[in-house]
Design a protein around this motif. Structure first.
Motif, PDB file in Angstrom:
ATOM      1  N   HIS A  33      60.527  25.022 -21.006  1.00  0.00           N
ATOM      2  CA  HIS A  33      60.841  25.327 -22.367  1.00  0.00           C
ATOM      3  C   HIS A  33      59.993  26.215 -23.201  1.00  0.00           C
ATOM      4  O   HIS A  33      59.805  26.372 -24.291  1.00  0.00           O
ATOM      5  N   ILE A  34      59.001  27.002 -22.473  1.00  0.00           N
ATOM      6  CA  ILE A  34      58.680  28.185 -22.938  1.00  0.00           C
ATOM      7  C   ILE A  34      59.142  29.539 -22.240  1.00  0.00           C
ATOM      8  O   ILE A  34      59.122  29.745 -21.167  1.00  0.00           O
ATOM      9  N   VAL A  84      51.435  26.941 -26.987  1.00  0.00           N
ATOM     10  CA  VAL A  84      51.751  28.158 -27.299  1.00  0.00           C
ATOM     11  C   VAL A  84      51.110  28.732 -28.469  1.00  0.00           C
ATOM     12  O   VAL A  84      50.561  29.749 -28.589  1.00  0.00           O
ATOM     13  N   CYS A  85      51.096  27.695 -29.686  1.00  0.00           N
ATOM     14  CA  CYS A  85      50.318  28.419 -30.650  1.00  0.00           C
ATOM     15  C   CYS A  85      48.650  28.407 -30.567  1.00  0.00           C
ATOM     16  O   CYS A  85      48.091  29.141 -31.085  1.00  0.00           O
ATOM     17  N   ASN A  86      48.397  27.512 -29.634  1.00  0.00           N
ATOM     18  CA  ASN A  86      46.659  27.573 -29.070  1.00  0.00           C
ATOM     19  C   ASN A  86      46.641  29.187 -28.482  1.00  0.00           C
ATOM     20  O   ASN A  86      45.692  29.818 -28.763  1.00  0.00           O
ATOM     21  N   VAL A  87      47.681  29.442 -27.734  1.00  0.00           N
ATOM     22  CA  VAL A  87      47.370  30.746 -26.743  1.00  0.00           C
ATOM     23  C   VAL A  87      47.775  31.925 -27.803  1.00  0.00           C
ATOM     24  O   VAL A  87      46.749  32.962 -27.694  1.00  0.00           O
ATOM     25  N   HIS A 142      58.402  32.466 -26.731  1.00  0.00           N
ATOM     26  CA  HIS A 142      59.518  31.692 -27.642  1.00  0.00           C
ATOM     27  C   HIS A 142      59.440  30.268 -26.839  1.00  0.00           C
ATOM     28  O   HIS A 142      58.935  29.938 -25.630  1.00  0.00           O
ATOM     29  N   VAL A 143      59.694  29.330 -27.659  1.00  0.00           N
ATOM     30  CA  VAL A 143      59.224  27.999 -27.192  1.00  0.00           C
ATOM     31  C   VAL A 143      60.409  27.092 -27.782  1.00  0.00           C
ATOM     32  O   VAL A 143      60.729  27.271 -29.131  1.00  0.00           O
ATOM     33  N   ASN A 144      60.801  26.109 -27.184  1.00  0.00           N
ATOM     34  CA  ASN A 144      61.896  24.779 -27.438  1.00  0.00           C
ATOM     35  C   ASN A 144      61.079  24.008 -28.611  1.00  0.00           C
ATOM     36  O   ASN A 144      60.293  23.214 -28.203  1.00  0.00           O
ATOM     37  N   ALA A 145      61.520  24.113 -29.915  1.00  0.00           N
ATOM     38  CA  ALA A 145      60.936  23.278 -30.880  1.00  0.00           C
ATOM     39  C   ALA A 145      60.919  21.611 -30.678  1.00  0.00           C
ATOM     40  O   ALA A 145      60.198  21.029 -31.523  1.00  0.00           O
ATOM     41  N   ASP A 146      61.916  21.358 -29.674  1.00  0.00           N
ATOM     42  CA  ASP A 146      61.872  19.731 -29.476  1.00  0.00           C
ATOM     43  C   ASP A 146      60.840  19.496 -28.523  1.00  0.00           C
ATOM     44  O   ASP A 146      60.948  18.212 -28.115  1.00  0.00           O
ATOM     45  N   ARG A 154      61.829  38.672 -16.743  1.00  0.00           N
ATOM     46  CA  ARG A 154      63.220  38.161 -17.207  1.00  0.00           C
ATOM     47  C   ARG A 154      63.194  36.655 -17.353  1.00  0.00           C
ATOM     48  O   ARG A 154      64.223  36.166 -17.566  1.00  0.00           O
ATOM     49  N   GLY A 155      62.112  35.797 -16.915  1.00  0.00           N
ATOM     50  CA  GLY A 155      62.492  34.462 -16.674  1.00  0.00           C
ATOM     51  C   GLY A 155      62.775  33.569 -18.027  1.00  0.00           C
ATOM     52  O   GLY A 155      63.471  32.937 -18.164  1.00  0.00           O
ATOM     53  N   HIS A 156      62.268  34.192 -19.306  1.00  0.00           N
ATOM     54  CA  HIS A 156      62.535  33.974 -20.513  1.00  0.00           C
ATOM     55  C   HIS A 156      64.005  33.892 -20.647  1.00  0.00           C
ATOM     56  O   HIS A 156      64.545  32.777 -21.467  1.00  0.00           O
ATOM     57  N   HIS A 157      64.738  34.538 -20.249  1.00  0.00           N
ATOM     58  CA  HIS A 157      66.329  34.817 -20.419  1.00  0.00           C
ATOM     59  C   HIS A 157      67.016  33.561 -19.747  1.00  0.00           C
ATOM     60  O   HIS A 157      68.141  33.154 -20.329  1.00  0.00           O
ATOM     61  N   ILE A 158      66.571  32.745 -18.938  1.00  0.00           N
ATOM     62  CA  ILE A 158      66.812  31.595 -18.511  1.00  0.00           C
ATOM     63  C   ILE A 158      66.188  30.363 -18.797  1.00  0.00           C
ATOM     64  O   ILE A 158      66.514  29.308 -18.068  1.00  0.00           O
ATOM     65  N   ALA A 159      65.289  30.346 -19.574  1.00  0.00           N
ATOM     66  CA  ALA A 159      64.455  29.251 -20.062  1.00  0.00           C
ATOM     67  C   ALA A 159      65.118  28.282 -20.915  1.00  0.00           C
ATOM     68  O   ALA A 159      66.216  28.818 -21.417  1.00  0.00           O
ATOM     69  N   LYS A 160      64.792  27.039 -20.953  1.00  0.00           N
ATOM     70  CA  LYS A 160      65.476  26.077 -21.736  1.00  0.00           C
ATOM     71  C   LYS A 160      65.140  26.092 -23.141  1.00  0.00           C
ATOM     72  O   LYS A 160      64.141  25.115 -23.320  1.00  0.00           O
TER      73      LYS A 160
END
Length: 1031
Positions: A227-228, A496-499, A484-488, A139-145
């Motif tokens: 950011h991921i 992420v795209c490499n992965v 999910h990744v912050n596009a800024d 659930r870490g992604h729920h509180i990622a920036k």
């Protein structure tokens, strides 16, 4: 060998100040809760019973006790409890009490255990840490920036927390409430500096196998809550989960060289300045720019670079309109002047067809990948505005390209699909396409999905656009990891795209990259977003562009300096200006320059057919007999088929001996002959292997061996092309789109989709309306796909009766009021039409139209209304004589009986198509009107056979002309045929109607009503006075 003291030391709490010697990071094969740690605090020599072979026994007992204390004798239970509580092995041992010992004496014997520290707390704390690690992974992604605007997150009310090296437990107890069920799992402030052994399910330790709790939390925050955001714990494959953990948890894994950072900056410059250039030159034009997600260009180029490095040499892409021009310019590398001239309203169209707007066009380009120095072919498929409709088309084209180059594992050809957030969540075709991803005849061995998540759909907020937390949740159904990744944060995006590309290369399964970004303008450049999202757009107006942010970061790091950055911008601006100047010289718009699927060698150099003739579609008798013999046999030894199927094959064999074919055998003959000529055939749809009506049986099943099958069609000739027949998933939209894409790849294949019943194409209407019907006109893209649509009014109710021929005929592009004046009339007419619509009444004609589809010097979609009852109708048979060399498809079948011998005596000509012909001939015979009424069959409805029907009308000068159909008057063919038939006869006579009355439903659900309606239309057709009062 570990001694007991070593084992016992494992569970002791270690503080950060203590010196701990850890074992190697290489862990035992069997996963265990805690790592083994050597501790030399007590001399082993003092415990002689732990030496030699006895230590093996003690250790095994110890591990058994760890798993379940009740599994060992009570004395061993007491011993291990005392040892783990800190007692030396010599004093830890307690003699087992005698059988007569009272309960009070037993509790006295165990005083040592109770006197020692609570070992259960140690176990609970380690389990708590393990649960804590798992909570971050789940659930870490729920509180990622993730949101660059900082105004929303998954639950819309949980503000992200900044991580610092000093972890404040008070903050994280509240923070972890979001992640975990039980808060902090019972861990306390005093536990923050305790060192805990890391489980095998995490890589945060790097080369360390134990870390203080404070550092564990910090590393988990860095891995999962920055950011991921990584969604992967729903995947039910341990190896895949471990692979992802290693990619995101390993400390320091996300590192970039200065050269990589400069490349990323240069790509951002091109992406950003391209949009700015278009905005400066054509500020009032719709272009659906990429502003707010400029990082998409580096993202796509990274996926392509990494895939190229892994061996991929062909990438097929599909995307919506947003950012399409930028992708064409900076990813596909379309010439800029070709893009810029699209904005010139004075440009004349040079090609045939009506064309399409610039942000729907596709492209095909082969070039050198500068990063890998390998050839790469890129194809961006043209698409309509119907979002996500191109998804299955791309997958079908990818599958075809893999098939033709023998790429059975997807190592050479791959697909990338781009999506918008609202469409990815809202369009059902996304789900249908995902469900094709792992089916044997449809898999493309992994697709990289990139979601441009603007956090808005036109004017609709996410909370109104979907019920799921993320737009990407649909991907979970196929166990696709979601990043999910912050596009800024461009570096996070590129990582992420490499992965994602590595995942696809490693596991050949789908993966999703969710670029959480924003849309700087409205839905298009003319739209005002402040009407509906005022607060969001106030924040966007303040938002610094990602290029500026990243440039400032690299300048501060000393990677580039300000003059170098400005020089990179000036260089690309100059490229754009020079291309713009050249674009002014373009006077003509060539749609062919935007072709996404060229067929080299099929057409002449200027794209024209190599001839305007079609050879005979007949076959020699030897081939017909050979195909018939294979079709009526089992070409594999020791293969037991069903008894009922044996009878079917025997009947086929008898037909071949009698030189006749039924519908199934005619299809077999057409397919088999094309396979001999090297034409690949692919037939797909629901239950096509057997056939909905149990007539085809192209796949035989051994009745004694599970999953053992035989396809006789693949045993016809030594060097034949392969035959693919595959039952599809229960999907029409997705599967028809897939087959359309497959047919795009090569003209030398016959690709057929069969609907289970004709009206099932309703749910694939988007593919028919947006791709098949206008595809050539919009995109100069020919396609020879065949639709087999079972059709016929047979009393089966409103749902399984009509294939809706009126819809297909309404979309035909021939003019009802103009008699074409053409050389090579039949072939030229086919070339000019947008598709071919036929309703065959004989197996031989069905055979010919399938063969003609390939023997024509061009490709057109073919719509065939196929029969149901005629499959077994005793009169629906054809002789080999109708299929021999010199024979061909008959667009019109004239009456061959008494009426044709005395045409001047004929009082009425009934024009009809399809199955109703057999009802009419039966009725005519019963009324003994063979000399009075002629029956002419129109086998090809579109393009309309003006020339042949003119001949038929002139043959019967005194006859009334009647169109007869079994469909209702407002459906079927009447509205299409009547004006064209009138044009054929120069409107000299009326064209009367005999058929069912207008109705809302395609057919009645009542059998008696059905028969009454049929008799009524037959009465009208043969009542020579029926139209007297109407004349």
């Amino acid at each position: 060998m570990l001694n007991l003291r070593t084992c016992a030391a494992k569970l002791r709490p270690l503080t950060a100040s203590q010196t701990v010697k850890t074992i190697s990071q290489h862990r035992p094969a069997a996963p265990r809760t805690f790592q083994q740690i050597r501790c030399y605090s007590a001399p082993v020599a003092a415990e002689p019973f732990l030496s030699g072979t006895s230590s093996n026994y003690v250790e095994e007992m110890y591990y058994a006790w760890l798993e379940n204390p009740k599994s060992v004798h009570k004395s061993w239970d007491i011993f291990f409890r005392n040892a783990n509580a800190g007692a030396a092995p010599g004093t830890a041992y307690q003699s087992p009490p005698p059988l007569s010992t009272s309960l009070s004496m037993l509790s006295q014997a165990q005083f040592l255990v109770q006197a020692q520290p609570n070992v259960d707390k140690l176990v609970e704390d380690h389990l708590a840490v393990q649960s804590l690690i798992r909570a971050y992974q789940v659930r870490g992604h729920h509180i990622a920036k993730l949101d660059p605007l900082g105004i929303s997150c998954v639950n819309f009310d949980d503000a992200p927390v900044t991580v610092s090296p000093n972890v404040d437990l008070a903050v994280f107890k509240e923070r972890l409430r979001v992640l975990t069920v039980g808060g902090f799992y019972g861990l306390d402030e005093s536990d923050l500096d305790k060192v805990f052994h890391l489980p095998t399910t995490t890589f945060i330790g790097g080369n360390e196998s134990a870390l203080p709790l404070r550092e564990i939390i910090r590393r988990l925050e860095m891995a999962y809550c920055q950011h991921i955001g990584v969604e992967f714990m729903f995947i039910n494959d341990l190896e895949q989960c471990q692979w992802i953990r290693q990619k995101f948890e390993t400390p320091g894994i996300m590192q970039f060289t200065n050269e990589e950072k400069r490349t990323l900056l240069a790509r951002l410059v091109r992406s950003t300045r391209f949009e700015e250039f278009l905005h400066r030159k054509w500020s009032s034009e719709k272009r659906f720019g990429l502003e707010g997600c400029e990082v998409l260009i580096p993202a796509l180029k990274t996926i392509i670079d990494k895939s190229s490095e892994k061996g991929v040499d062909y990438v097929i892409m599909g995307m919506p309109h947003r950012g399409r021009l930028n992708v064409l310019a900076n990813v596909i590398r379309k010439e800029l002047e070709q893009i810029f001239c699209q904005f010139d309203s004075k440009l004349e169209a040079a090609d045939e067809g009506s064309g399409d707007v610039k942000y729907h066009l596709g492209m095909y380009h082969r070039r050198i990948n500068r990063v890998t120095d390998r050839n790469i072919t890129l194809s961006l498929v043209a698409n309509p505005s119907h979002l996500e409709a191109a998804d299955p088309v791309v997958q079908g084209k990818t599958k075809a390209e893999q098939f033709y180059c023998g790429d059975t594992e997807g190592k050479k050809v791959m697909s990338i699909l781009l999506h918008g957030d609202a469409a990815f969540a809202g369009q059902g075709i996304v789900y249908e396409t995902f469900h094709l991803s792992d089916l044997p005849s449809y898999t493309t061995h992994g697709t990289v999905h990139v979601v441009v998540n603007n956090q808005i759909g036109f004017t609709t907020d996410p909370r109104m656009a979907r019920s799921s937390p993320y737009p990407t949740d649909v991907a979970r159904v196929v166990n696709a990891p979601i990043f999910h990744v912050n596009a800024d944060d461009p570096e996070a995006v590129v990582y992420v795209c490499n992965v994602a590309a590595e995942w696809r290369s490693t596991f050949h399964k789908d993966v999703v990259v969710d670029l959480v970004c924003y849309r700087r303008n409205g839905h298009n450049e003319m739209d005002e977003p402040m009407f509906t999202q005022p607060l969001m757009y106030k924040q966007i107006r303040k938002q610094k562009p990602v290029l500026q942010k990243y440039a400032e970061l690299l300048i501060s790091q000393g990677v580039v300096n300000q003059p170098e950055y400005e020089e990179e911008i000036a260089k690309y601006d100059k490229i754009c200006e020079e291309a713009h100047a050249r674009s002014k010289d373009e006077k003509i718009l060539h749609i062919k320059h935007w072709l996404d699927s060229p067929w080299p060698g099929f057409f002449t150099l200027d794209g024209q057919p190599r001839s305007m003739t079609c050879p005979s579609t007949g076959l020699n008798e030897e081939d017909l007999t050979h195909i018939g013999q294979v079709a009526s046999s089992v070409p594999v030894e020791d293969f037991t088929i069903h008894g009922g199927l044996s009878r079917i094959l025997k009947t086929r064999g008898e037909m071949v001996k009698n030189r006749t074919v039924d519908w199934a055998l005619a299809e077999y003959m057409a397919f088999g002959s094309l396979l001999k000529e090297g034409i690949h055939i692919r037939l797909s749809g629901q239950d096509v292997e057997r056939g909905t009506f149990s007539h085809r049986h192209h796949v035989l099943h051994d009745q004694n061996v599970d999953k053992r099958t035989c396809i006789p069609m693949n045993h016809l000739w030594p060097n034949q092309a392969p035959y693919t027949v595959c039952n599809s998933s229960l999907s029409e939209y997705g599967v028809l789109g897939f087959e359309l894409g497959f047919a795009m790849a090569s003209p030398n294949a016959l690709v057929l989709w069969e609907a289970q019943f004709g009206d099932f194409h309703n749910t694939a209407q988007c593919i028919i309306d947006q791709f098949i019907c206008p595809g050539q006109a919009k995109w100069v893209r020919q396609n020879g796909i065949v639709l087999l649509l079972p059709h016929g009014m047979e009393g089966m109710g409103p749902e399984h009766s009509s294939a809706r021929p009126e819809r297909f005929l309404q979309m035909c592009n021939d003019d009802p009021d103009v008699f074409p004046k053409l050389d090579d009339f039949d072939v030229r007419q086919l070339y000019d039409c947008n598709w071919i619509v036929v309703n065959c009444s004989t197996p031989a004609n069905f055979f010919h139209v399938l063969r003609r589809q390939i023997l024509l010097p061009f490709r057109k979609p073919l719509i065939i209304f196929t029969p149901k009852s005629l499959l077994r109708h005793p009169e629906a048979r054809s002789s080999f004589d109708d299929m021999l060399p010199g024979t061909h498809f008959l667009r019109v079948i004239p009456d061959g009986g008494p009426a044709a011998q005395s045409p001047e005596q004929v009082k009425r000509v009934l024009f009809c198509t399809g199955k109703v012909y057999y009802d009419l001939t039966r009725e005519r015979k019963a009324r003994q009107m063979e000399a009075d009424v002629a029956i002419t069959r129109v086998e090809q409805l579109s393009p309309f056979p003006f020339d042949l029907l003119q001949r038929e009308a002139e043959k019967y000068p005194a006859a009334e002309l009647v169109w007869c159909q079994e469909e209702h008057k407002n459906q079927g063919y009447y509205d299409y045929v009547k004006p064209r038939l009138r044009t054929t006869i120069n409107r000299a006579k009326p064209v009367w109607y005999a058929g069912r009355e207008p109705a809302a439903a395609p057919a009645t659900g009542n059998k008696k009503t059905h028969l009454t309606e049929l008799q009524r239309l037959l009465d009208t057709a043969f009542n020579l006075d029926a139209f007297k009062d109407l004349a």
